[in-house]
Write a protein that holds these residues in place. Sequence first.
Motif, mmCIF file in Angstrom:
data_model
loop_
_atom_site.group_PDB
_atom_site.id
_atom_site.type_symbol
_atom_site.label_atom_id
_atom_site.label_comp_id
_atom_site.label_asym_id
_atom_site.label_seq_id
_atom_site.Cartn_x
_atom_site.Cartn_y
_atom_site.Cartn_z
ATOM 1 N N LEU A 100 0.827 -1.208 0.000
ATOM 2 C CA LEU A 100 0.000 0.000 0.000
ATOM 3 C C LEU A 100 0.865 1.263 0.000
ATOM 4 O O LEU A 100 0.538 2.253 -0.670
ATOM 5 N N GLY A 101 1.973 1.223 0.740
ATOM 6 C CA GLY A 101 2.875 2.374 0.747
ATOM 7 C C GLY A 101 3.480 2.641 -0.616
ATOM 8 O O GLY A 101 3.661 3.791 -1.018
ATOM 9 N N SER A 102 3.778 1.574 -1.350
ATOM 10 C CA SER A 102 4.349 1.728 -2.692
ATOM 11 C C SER A 102 3.325 2.292 -3.672
ATOM 12 O O SER A 102 3.672 3.082 -4.558
ATOM 13 N N ILE A 103 2.066 1.881 -3.531
ATOM 14 C CA ILE A 103 1.013 2.456 -4.379
ATOM 15 C C ILE A 103 0.906 3.957 -4.122
ATOM 16 O O ILE A 103 0.862 4.769 -5.061
ATOM 17 N N LEU A 104 0.882 4.327 -2.850
ATOM 18 C CA LEU A 104 0.737 5.745 -2.488
ATOM 19 C C LEU A 104 1.937 6.563 -2.955
ATOM 20 O O LEU A 104 1.771 7.623 -3.568
ATOM 21 N N LEU A 105 3.142 6.081 -2.661
ATOM 22 C CA LEU A 105 4.324 6.845 -3.048
ATOM 23 C C LEU A 105 4.468 6.897 -4.562
ATOM 24 O O LEU A 105 4.879 7.929 -5.121
ATOM 25 N N GLY A 106 4.129 5.796 -5.231
ATOM 26 C CA GLY A 106 4.191 5.796 -6.688
ATOM 27 C C GLY A 106 3.276 6.837 -7.295
ATOM 28 O O GLY A 106 3.659 7.568 -8.211
ATOM 29 N N ASN A 107 2.059 6.938 -6.767
ATOM 30 C CA ASN A 107 1.118 7.924 -7.290
ATOM 31 C C ASN A 107 1.488 9.343 -6.869
ATOM 32 O O ASN A 107 1.219 10.300 -7.595
ATOM 33 N N LEU A 108 2.104 9.483 -5.695
ATOM 34 C CA LEU A 108 2.594 10.807 -5.295
ATOM 35 C C LEU A 108 3.716 11.269 -6.230
ATOM 36 O O LEU A 108 3.800 12.457 -6.564
ATOM 37 N N PHE A 109 4.552 10.318 -6.660
ATOM 38 C CA PHE A 109 5.597 10.662 -7.622
ATOM 39 C C PHE A 109 4.977 11.085 -8.949
ATOM 40 O O PHE A 109 5.429 12.034 -9.589
ATOM 41 N N CYS A 110 3.917 10.375 -9.365
ATOM 42 C CA CYS A 110 3.189 10.758 -10.574
ATOM 43 C C CYS A 110 2.613 12.170 -10.421
ATOM 44 O O CYS A 110 2.671 12.979 -11.357
ATOM 45 N N LEU A 111 2.046 12.429 -9.261
ATOM 46 C CA LEU A 111 1.439 13.738 -9.016
ATOM 47 C C LEU A 111 2.484 14.845 -9.120
ATOM 48 O O LEU A 111 2.214 15.911 -9.673
ATOM 49 N N TYR A 112 3.672 14.576 -8.612
ATOM 50 C CA TYR A 112 4.748 15.565 -8.692
ATOM 51 C C TYR A 112 5.266 15.695 -10.126
ATOM 52 O O TYR A 112 5.409 16.800 -10.649
ATOM 53 N N HIS A 113 5.537 14.561 -10.754
ATOM 54 C CA HIS A 113 6.136 14.586 -12.093
ATOM 55 C C HIS A 113 5.207 15.225 -13.125
ATOM 56 O O HIS A 113 5.664 15.928 -14.026
ATOM 57 N N TYR A 114 3.894 14.985 -12.976
ATOM 58 C CA TYR A 114 2.923 15.506 -13.934
ATOM 59 C C TYR A 114 2.097 16.649 -13.338
ATOM 60 O O TYR A 114 0.963 16.869 -13.747
#
Length: 219
Positions: free
Chosen positions: A86-100
């Motif tokens: 679950l932490g990886s899903i959240l951090l992965g999407n947070l990275f997406c949010l930052y990158h895009y």
Amino acid sequence: MNIVLLAIIIITCVISYIGFQQPEFFQKYKFEVGSIQRRKEYIRLLSAGFLHGDFIHLILNMYVLFAFGPFVIQVFGVVSFLIIYLGSILLGNLFCLYHYRNVPFYSAIGASGGVSGLIFAAVILDPVNIQLGILFLPLRIPGYIFGALYFGYSVYMMLNPRMNDNIGHAAHLGGAFFGLVYGVAMYPELVMQNALYVGIMALPLLYLAYEIFIKKRIG
């Protein structure tokens, strides 16, 4: 199979199937930069990890989850397995949010972030002896090679986006980082013993760092 792992696979399949059948449900819970930024719909950071674009996308992610999940549970325990996934899903999407962050219409779905976290958490502990098969092929390869191929594909797709792809390739990388850090924190001595194989698996990530941070500056 562990009941927690089985529950996650079943829940993901059910939610994904609902998304296949109900476009409004899919639109409401997929990852979308603009909706998160403007309407503060933070649930999308997690719910997107349980949606998929089609059956092939779903099967691939669940296959890798099925392959790596038992090992992670055995080594880290059920609680840590949930934290990593679950932490990886959240951090992965947070990275997406930052990158895009400047692309409000960007959207993505898939458990790729969570799966990537499990891959890195598992493979850095035993990168040679974890043998994985490739879908429908009678071939088994060491985990670090599988990981390198998996992230090589993720990096390529992130750097060469396609229209209507809807797969969060950037989430692969954010999730991988979470799993990597968690594995290092829990078993630093094993990571040092396998440093060479971890380095090989990380080559696609190093290339991504070059493309983002060095090549653009030179250009």
